[in-house]
Structures are given as C-alpha cells and as structure tokens.
Design an enzyme around this catalytic site. Sequence first.
Site, PDB file in Angstrom:
ATOM      1  CG  ASP A  88      -2.082  -0.914   1.161  1.00 15.05           C
ATOM      2  OD1 ASP A  88      -2.285  -1.438   0.302  1.00 15.05           O
ATOM      3  OD2 ASP A  88      -2.705  -1.145   2.255  1.00 15.05           O
ATOM      4  CG  HIS A 144       2.266  -8.806   0.857  1.00 12.15           C
ATOM      5  ND1 HIS A 144       1.692  -9.825   1.269  1.00 12.15           N
ATOM      6  CD2 HIS A 144       2.301  -7.918   1.693  1.00 12.15           C
ATOM      7  CE1 HIS A 144       1.230  -9.731   2.457  1.00 12.15           C
ATOM      8  NE2 HIS A 144       1.486  -8.526   2.805  1.00 12.15           N
ATOM      9  CB  SER A 247      10.688   3.136   4.779  1.00 23.19           C
ATOM     10  OG  SER A 247      12.149   3.647   4.179  1.00 23.19           O
TER      11      SER A 247
END
Length: 293
Positions: A88, A144, A247
């Site tokens: 995201d 992921h 980050s």
Amino acid sequence: MNFVTTLTYLLPHRMLSSLARHVAYCQHPLIKQWLIDTVIAKFDVNLSEAAEPDAHAYPSFNAFFTRSLKTGIRLPDPNPDTLLMPADGRISQLGPIREGRIFQAKGQSFTATELLGDTAAAAAFTNGLFATVYLSPRDYHRVHMPCTGQLLKTVHVPGRLFSVGPDAVRQIPRLFARNERLACHFDTAFGPMVLVMVGALLVSGVETVWGGVEIPAYGDRITHKDYQGRNIAIERFAEMARFNYGSTVIVLLPPNVFTLAPHLTAESPVTLGQALAHRLSLNHSTQAPTQEK
C-alpha cells in the site's frame, strides 16, 4: 531547499533512529497508547482494515505499526501474467531505467549500481523498469512479493537516514542511493528481480520473513548474504518483509519482459495486490513509459 529539509542534514540520524527503535518497542501502557493514538489522529489511520481493529489491544507501538490486515481485505490481481504492487502507499516515481539511471524527481536521478552497491547485479536491469513506492505512516507496512521468487541473496548497504517524504525526495540529491537499504535479489520465472527496502529517519528496522531483523543498528560496511542452495521460495502475494516505520520500497525489473500498468503515474495512490506491470507477449515490442521531467 526548505528549512525542514536543510535541518535533516544536521540531525543525528543514528541517534534519533536508535531512540525511535527503543520507543517503538516500549510496552508502558501510557507511552505506547499515546503514540498509537497520536499517529491514528495525525495520519487518519484506518484500523477497520486491520486484523485487530482495537487500538488498545496492541502491546507496543511497533506491534501497531506492523499490524496485519484482515483476511481478504487485499486480493491479488487474478491474471498470473500480472506483476503485483508490493505494498500500500503512493507511487513516488516509475518508468524505464535509462542508461542505468533511475529517475527520482525533477533534476534528480541515481544509478542502479549506486542503489544496489553491486555493478554486476545492476547490469541485469540496464534498460529495464523500476517502480518506487512510498509508504506513509498511515499505510500497511508489510511488503509482499510481486510474483513468486527464489531468494538468491541480500545486500545491506549502510548509509544515511534522511526522511523519504515527498519534499525530501524532491530536494535531496540521490536520496535512495544514500539512505541505508536492504536489496533482496530473487530469481523468478521471467528473470531477475530486486526489491530494495530503503530505510529512513526514525525507521527502527527492516525485518524479512526469512531472517528477522536485517538492518543492524550501526552497520558500517556493505554486507552480502548468500541464500543460494537454501531453497527459500516466496509465493506471489505472500509477505516478504516489513518496515518498523514508514519508508520506501523500490522494485527493479529486467528489460523486455514487462510493461508498466498504463494508469500508474507519479503520486498515484496504490494498494497491495493491484497490477504493477503486465507481462509482454513474445511478439510485443517494448515501449518506454513517459516520466515526469
């Protein structure tokens, strides 16, 4: 360069990040809850998507920040020839790696060799593609796999810990090639792929699913870890790593294999599992996407 960005050059990055690490793991109920409530209010964190929606149930700020999502709240693009968005966040930049250089912002770029700390590894991505995804404090902080991959090696490159927020990206030259980072190299069905986990001011660590905490508190030299022969395979859409504070993750792809999803541009909000790139057909000619100038 604005005052805040100038100030980041003068701040004691290591000391502040070390302090952040200790505070993030603090389980004192008043301290951890104040931190959690402050971040929720300031960044409009949506806990309804979290596996644990009760802000008071987290034992520490770090547990809150690295929270998992409810099952099914993010789903992978069903097309197996689609490369998935790894996190995201928001696209910082994306596009072709032209003559070995990666675009950062107007007037700013750095080389793949600088980013990876490895000339030979960088050569595989000459004229390939990159995507830089910024994870803000409000986002889900696990990264992921865009596709199934076999872990080959990791390279920890020590460096500074500048902020990686939008202002810093625009104003600090070669930011992502200067900040501390962990480059994770994978072999995939379409060739090599690298996911670079970039540290930042107040980031108290990067953890991988295979090695736990991967960025040492005071690393001062490039560290290579060889995983060939260990048979560490991570499936498409499976968790690969997590940031213990917000980050940036940078994806590097080889040339002539993928085309970036056409709707993606700098500053596009993105969600884990959506299409990042589509695999080219064998008779498809590669066309470089347009970048901001």
